[in-house]
Design an enzyme around this catalytic site. Structure first.
Site, PDB file in Angstrom:
ATOM      1  N   THR A   8     -17.231   1.466 -17.491  1.00  0.00           N
ATOM      2  CA  THR A   8     -17.593   2.308 -16.347  1.00  0.00           C
ATOM      3  C   THR A   8     -18.169   3.624 -16.820  1.00  0.00           C
ATOM      4  O   THR A   8     -17.961   4.025 -17.968  1.00  0.00           O
ATOM      5  CB  THR A   8     -16.349   2.597 -15.468  1.00  0.00           C
ATOM      6  OG1 THR A   8     -16.754   3.188 -14.241  1.00  0.00           O
ATOM      7  CG2 THR A   8     -15.376   3.517 -16.158  1.00  0.00           C
ATOM      8  N   ASP A  76     -12.701  -4.746 -11.390  1.00  0.00           N
ATOM      9  CA  ASP A  76     -13.483  -5.072 -10.200  1.00  0.00           C
ATOM     10  C   ASP A  76     -12.526  -5.012  -9.019  1.00  0.00           C
ATOM     11  O   ASP A  76     -11.381  -5.460  -9.125  1.00  0.00           O
ATOM     12  CB  ASP A  76     -14.125  -6.455 -10.304  1.00  0.00           C
ATOM     13  CG  ASP A  76     -15.174  -6.642  -9.216  1.00  0.00           C
ATOM     14  OD1 ASP A  76     -16.101  -5.806  -9.149  1.00  0.00           O
ATOM     15  OD2 ASP A  76     -15.071  -7.589  -8.422  1.00  0.00           O
ATOM     16  N   SER A  77     -12.995  -4.444  -7.930  1.00  0.00           N
ATOM     17  CA  SER A  77     -12.077  -4.266  -6.805  1.00  0.00           C
ATOM     18  C   SER A  77     -12.785  -4.404  -5.479  1.00  0.00           C
ATOM     19  O   SER A  77     -14.014  -4.450  -5.413  1.00  0.00           O
ATOM     20  CB  SER A  77     -11.418  -2.886  -6.897  1.00  0.00           C
ATOM     21  OG  SER A  77     -12.408  -1.884  -6.871  1.00  0.00           O
ATOM     22  N   PHE A 155     -13.115   7.626  -1.132  1.00  0.00           N
ATOM     23  CA  PHE A 155     -14.459   7.058  -1.000  1.00  0.00           C
ATOM     24  C   PHE A 155     -14.355   5.708  -0.272  1.00  0.00           C
ATOM     25  O   PHE A 155     -13.252   5.260   0.058  1.00  0.00           O
ATOM     26  CB  PHE A 155     -15.107   6.875  -2.391  1.00  0.00           C
ATOM     27  CG  PHE A 155     -14.462   5.791  -3.206  1.00  0.00           C
ATOM     28  CD1 PHE A 155     -13.253   5.991  -3.837  1.00  0.00           C
ATOM     29  CD2 PHE A 155     -15.062   4.531  -3.335  1.00  0.00           C
ATOM     30  CE1 PHE A 155     -12.646   4.987  -4.573  1.00  0.00           C
ATOM     31  CE2 PHE A 155     -14.464   3.515  -4.075  1.00  0.00           C
ATOM     32  CZ  PHE A 155     -13.252   3.747  -4.688  1.00  0.00           C
ATOM     33  N   TYR A 157     -13.789   2.660   1.770  1.00  0.00           N
ATOM     34  CA  TYR A 157     -13.029   2.316   2.975  1.00  0.00           C
ATOM     35  C   TYR A 157     -11.784   3.190   3.171  1.00  0.00           C
ATOM     36  O   TYR A 157     -11.000   2.946   4.094  1.00  0.00           O
ATOM     37  CB  TYR A 157     -12.613   0.838   2.912  1.00  0.00           C
ATOM     38  CG  TYR A 157     -13.795  -0.109   2.788  1.00  0.00           C
ATOM     39  CD1 TYR A 157     -14.451  -0.595   3.920  1.00  0.00           C
ATOM     40  CD2 TYR A 157     -14.281  -0.492   1.526  1.00  0.00           C
ATOM     41  CE1 TYR A 157     -15.544  -1.440   3.809  1.00  0.00           C
ATOM     42  CE2 TYR A 157     -15.371  -1.340   1.403  1.00  0.00           C
ATOM     43  CZ  TYR A 157     -16.002  -1.813   2.544  1.00  0.00           C
ATOM     44  OH  TYR A 157     -17.088  -2.634   2.421  1.00  0.00           O
TER      45      TYR A 157
HETATM   46  P1  IMP Z   1     -15.743  -1.277  -7.588  1.00  0.00           P
HETATM   47  O1  IMP Z   1     -14.988  -2.440  -8.095  1.00  0.00           O
HETATM   48  O2  IMP Z   1     -15.140   0.034  -8.015  1.00  0.00           O
HETATM   49  O3  IMP Z   1     -17.216  -1.355  -7.810  1.00  0.00           O
HETATM   50  O4  IMP Z   1     -15.545  -1.255  -5.999  1.00  0.00           O
HETATM   51  C1  IMP Z   1     -16.151  -2.181  -5.161  1.00  0.00           C
HETATM   52  C2  IMP Z   1     -16.157  -1.657  -3.727  1.00  0.00           C
HETATM   53  O5  IMP Z   1     -14.874  -1.856  -3.126  1.00  0.00           O
HETATM   54  C3  IMP Z   1     -16.435  -0.173  -3.600  1.00  0.00           C
HETATM   55  O6  IMP Z   1     -17.817   0.091  -3.499  1.00  0.00           O
HETATM   56  C4  IMP Z   1     -15.717   0.179  -2.313  1.00  0.00           C
HETATM   57  O7  IMP Z   1     -16.539  -0.131  -1.220  1.00  0.00           O
HETATM   58  C5  IMP Z   1     -14.538  -0.758  -2.313  1.00  0.00           C
HETATM   59  N1  IMP Z   1     -13.346  -0.104  -2.919  1.00  0.00           N
HETATM   60  C6  IMP Z   1     -12.754  -0.407  -4.097  1.00  0.00           C
HETATM   61  N2  IMP Z   1     -11.702   0.395  -4.317  1.00  0.00           N
HETATM   62  C7  IMP Z   1     -11.631   1.226  -3.263  1.00  0.00           C
HETATM   63  C8  IMP Z   1     -10.746   2.297  -2.938  1.00  0.00           C
HETATM   64  O8  IMP Z   1      -9.825   2.676  -3.667  1.00  0.00           O
HETATM   65  N3  IMP Z   1     -10.998   2.925  -1.773  1.00  0.00           N
HETATM   66  C9  IMP Z   1     -12.005   2.584  -0.937  1.00  0.00           C
HETATM   67  N4  IMP Z   1     -12.870   1.605  -1.195  1.00  0.00           N
HETATM   68  C10 IMP Z   1     -12.682   0.913  -2.359  1.00  0.00           C
END
Ligand code: IMP
Length: 199
Positions: A8, A76-77, A155, A157
């Site tokens: 990241t 990934d989330s 950020f 949601y």
């Molecule tokens: P990433 O895995 O960090 O790229 O997250 C993927 C997407 O999931 C993000 O763009 C958010 O839309 C949502 N997301 C993941 N974690 C969170 C969080 O802690 N709060 C709010 N949205 C989240």
């Protein structure tokens, strides 16, 4: 192991990982620290698959840069809403234009009663050790989707995700990290690394 690359450049994710890993004496490096420019196609159907795709791409890139194998991890989330059959799930980042995801979600859930608004944030972490051997840990944060956006922190949601009677956007980052899916997954990674590499 004294160095670990996190797949990241997100300053918040990096700070949190560094704080959690600090007691192990492991230096957590970003892609920027490694001068790696790597953005693989995350086309997996689960968070775990996507995390592994990212981790493997970064592992290869790091070896190419330094000529030595370095341990890496990727996360990934996303958000899974029960009333939407688990959507947006792995498509959370692409569900709506940035800044419009909460409004779209509230619109989709219009008329959905309280007891059917259950949802969870999920975070999967793929870890590859210096030999490229893969391990997986994850974390979950259970909550509900509210009826309006509340709070200005965080950020994505966060303004519609209720944890108890507050949204995640109404919490400080320390408080959120202590209960969040990512915090839980990072602490699980800490335990795994402590077991393997701790004294
Ligand atoms: P990433 O895995 O960090 O790229 O997250 C993927 C997407 O999931 C993000 O763009 C958010 O839309 C949502 N997301 C993941 N974690 C969170 C969080 O802690 N709060 C709010 N949205 C989240």
């Amino acid at each position: 192991m004294n160095k670990l690359v996190m797949a990241t450049n997100n300053a918040n994710k990096l700070r949190e990982a560094r704080e959690i890993m600090a007691p192990l004496g492991i230096e957590v490096l970003s892609l920027k620290d490694m001068a790696i420019d790597c953005d693989p196609d995350e086309n997996g159907s689960t968070f775990a698959e996507n995390a592994r795709i990212k981790a493997e791409a970064v592992y290869k890139a790091a070896a190419g840069k330094t000529g030595a194998n370095t341990a890496v991890f990727a996360d990934d989330s996303g958000l899974c809403v029960d009333a939407l059959g688990g959507r947006p799930g792995v498509h959370s980042a692409r569900y709506a234009p940035k800044g419009e995801e909460c409004a779209k979600l509230l619109g989709e859930l219009e008329g959905t009663p309280d007891e059917e608004r259950t949802a969870r944030f999920v975070c999967s972490i793929a870890f590859l050790d210096e030999t490229g051997a893969h391990s997986e840990v994850s974390g979950v944060c259970e909550g509900k989707i509210g009826y309006e956006q509340r709070g200005t922190n965080g950020f994505g949601y966060d303004p519609v995700f209720m944890y108890g009677d507050r949204t995640l956007a109404e919490m400080s980052s320390e408080e959120k990290n202590s209960i969040s899916h990512r915090g839980a997954a990072l602490r699980a990674l800490y335990e795994l690394l402590k077991e393997r590499y701790g004294d």
